[in-house]
Design a protein around this motif. Structure first.
Motif, PDB file in Angstrom:
ATOM      1  N   PRO A 187      35.298  18.196  32.574  1.00 40.82           N
ATOM      2  CA  PRO A 187      35.222  18.100  31.106  1.00 40.82           C
ATOM      3  C   PRO A 187      34.487  19.303  30.515  1.00 40.82           C
ATOM      4  O   PRO A 187      33.461  19.748  31.035  1.00 40.82           O
ATOM      5  CB  PRO A 187      34.411  16.817  30.886  1.00 40.82           C
ATOM      6  N   GLY A 188      35.043  19.832  29.439  1.00 45.94           N
ATOM      7  CA  GLY A 188      34.394  20.930  28.743  1.00 45.94           C
ATOM      8  C   GLY A 188      34.581  22.289  29.384  1.00 45.94           C
ATOM      9  O   GLY A 188      34.007  23.271  28.902  1.00 45.94           O
ATOM     10  N   VAL A 189      35.376  22.369  30.447  1.00 44.30           N
ATOM     11  CA  VAL A 189      35.591  23.649  31.135  1.00 44.30           C
ATOM     12  C   VAL A 189      37.034  24.090  30.949  1.00 44.30           C
ATOM     13  O   VAL A 189      37.973  23.349  31.260  1.00 44.30           O
ATOM     14  CB  VAL A 189      35.277  23.544  32.641  1.00 44.30           C
ATOM     15  N   HIS A 190      37.214  25.286  30.443  1.00 48.13           N
ATOM     16  CA  HIS A 190      38.534  25.915  30.350  1.00 48.13           C
ATOM     17  C   HIS A 190      38.578  27.048  31.365  1.00 48.13           C
ATOM     18  O   HIS A 190      37.589  27.767  31.550  1.00 48.13           O
ATOM     19  CB  HIS A 190      38.778  26.465  28.950  1.00 48.13           C
ATOM     20  N   THR A 191      39.710  27.237  32.020  1.00 48.62           N
ATOM     21  CA  THR A 191      39.861  28.323  32.979  1.00 48.62           C
ATOM     22  C   THR A 191      41.067  29.171  32.607  1.00 48.62           C
ATOM     23  O   THR A 191      42.049  28.666  32.051  1.00 48.62           O
ATOM     24  CB  THR A 191      40.042  27.791  34.417  1.00 48.62           C
ATOM     25  N   ALA A 192      40.988  30.468  32.924  1.00 46.52           N
ATOM     26  CA  ALA A 192      42.086  31.371  32.589  1.00 46.52           C
ATOM     27  C   ALA A 192      42.114  32.537  33.568  1.00 46.52           C
ATOM     28  O   ALA A 192      41.067  33.058  33.965  1.00 46.52           O
ATOM     29  CB  ALA A 192      41.937  31.902  31.169  1.00 46.52           C
ATOM     30  N   LEU A 193      43.318  32.930  33.956  1.00 44.99           N
ATOM     31  CA  LEU A 193      43.520  34.196  34.641  1.00 44.99           C
ATOM     32  C   LEU A 193      43.722  35.262  33.578  1.00 44.99           C
ATOM     33  O   LEU A 193      44.531  35.080  32.661  1.00 44.99           O
ATOM     34  CB  LEU A 193      44.761  34.142  35.536  1.00 44.99           C
ATOM     35  N   VAL A 194      43.004  36.361  33.685  1.00 48.75           N
ATOM     36  CA  VAL A 194      43.155  37.472  32.741  1.00 48.75           C
ATOM     37  C   VAL A 194      43.426  38.717  33.582  1.00 48.75           C
ATOM     38  O   VAL A 194      42.510  39.305  34.155  1.00 48.75           O
ATOM     39  CB  VAL A 194      41.898  37.640  31.871  1.00 48.75           C
ATOM     40  N   SER A 195      44.691  39.105  33.657  1.00 43.25           N
ATOM     41  CA  SER A 195      45.116  40.113  34.634  1.00 43.25           C
ATOM     42  C   SER A 195      45.899  41.244  33.983  1.00 43.25           C
ATOM     43  O   SER A 195      46.488  41.089  32.909  1.00 43.25           O
ATOM     44  CB  SER A 195      45.993  39.429  35.704  1.00 43.25           C
ATOM     45  N   GLY A 196      45.905  42.369  34.663  1.00 39.95           N
ATOM     46  CA  GLY A 196      46.776  43.465  34.263  1.00 39.95           C
ATOM     47  C   GLY A 196      48.203  43.262  34.752  1.00 39.95           C
ATOM     48  O   GLY A 196      49.135  43.887  34.250  1.00 39.95           O
TER      49      GLY A 196
END
Length: 267
Positions: A66-75
């Motif tokens: 809960p309350g955690v967002h995750t994301a890949l941020v890639s070239g």
């Protein structure tokens, strides 16, 4: 933030643990990770990259809290990411330094993939032709084609050849108006998209309404992400090199421990 030079991992462990605990105490957080050189060790052929299983598992575990967002941020472009990342992929994936964005259904109304304009298409064609001429005359120099960019890869070339190829590429691209150059580890990307990882992180922060952001990356292009972090945020550099990040881990092999510690203090 101030620029920091190399710091031995043993010297920053306690500080990093304290910073992670402080970060984890925020109600809504975003954990954003680069892929190559961060989740995956660097490899000669991009198609051979894979996230370390322990990192992928910990990242997935975080996404379910809960309350955690995750994301890949890639070239990487999104198709390339999908080809090397095992299921389940993170629901939020930023590809091509922000030119491509994959979002869950609940957020898709906030982003529309825009086709290239005629001017951008012609510009992309011109820069690709310029880079093709450079690659053709340098041994073990290859190209990667993205929807809005072309990338010159010199990792498999000798150091001298790589330096020469990148210098010639920059010179050839000087005459093409509106090209954004992003130079990373053994790569030079020429794009008709003007965004970067910093712009992408700022956009995600506002979209998700989080209280703090953790960004982990290894490359020169990740500095665009570190430079937009606020005092409440946390930047972690992977490996050596001058950086704007306040903390550092030694290699992708250290990332699972970082994520597991974050899970433990978050719980």
């Amino acid at each position: 933030m101030t620029t920091r030079m190399d710091v031995a991992l043993s010297e920053i462990n306690a500080d990093l643990h304290t910073a992670l605990a402080t970060f984890a105490a925020h109600e809504q957080i975003l954990v954003a990770l680069d892929f190559d050189g961060t989740m995956s060790p660097l490899v000669d052929r991009p198609e051979d990259a894979r996230p370390l299983p322990a990192s992928a598992l910990a990242f997935e575990t975080l996404s379910q809290q809960p309350g955690v967002h995750t994301a890949l941020v890639s070239g990487r472009n999104l198709a390339s990411l999908a080809a090397v990342y095992p299921e389940p992929m993170p629901q939020i994936c930023i590809g091509s330094h922000g030119a491509e964005r994959r979002l869950p259904e609940s957020l898709r109304a906030h982003w529309d993939d825009q086709p290239l304009t005629m001017v951008q298409s012609e510009r992309l064609k011109s820069l690709s032709q310029a880079l093709e001429m450079v690659a053709k005359t340098h041994e073990n120099v290859t190209l990667e084609y993205k929807p809005s960019a072309t990338v010159l890869h010199v990792r498999r070339a000798t150091r001298e050849v790589g330096i020469s190829a990148i210098a010639e590429a920059k010179h050839a691209l000087n005459s093409i108006h509106g090209v954004k150059l992003l130079e990373g580890k053994s790569v030079l990307e020429a794009s008709v998209h003007q965004g970067d990882k910093g712009e992408s992180l700022t956009w995600l922060r506002e979209l998700l309404q989080v209280d703090a952001v953790l960004f982990v990356g290894d490359d020169v292009t990740d500095e665009n992400g570190f430079k937009v972090l606020t005092p409440a945020d946390l930047g972690v550099k992977v490996g050596s090199g001058t950086t704007l990040a306040r903390h550092r881990i030694g290699s992708p092999q250290d990332l699972p421990d970082l994520l597991q510690f974050l899970i433990s203090v978050r719980n």
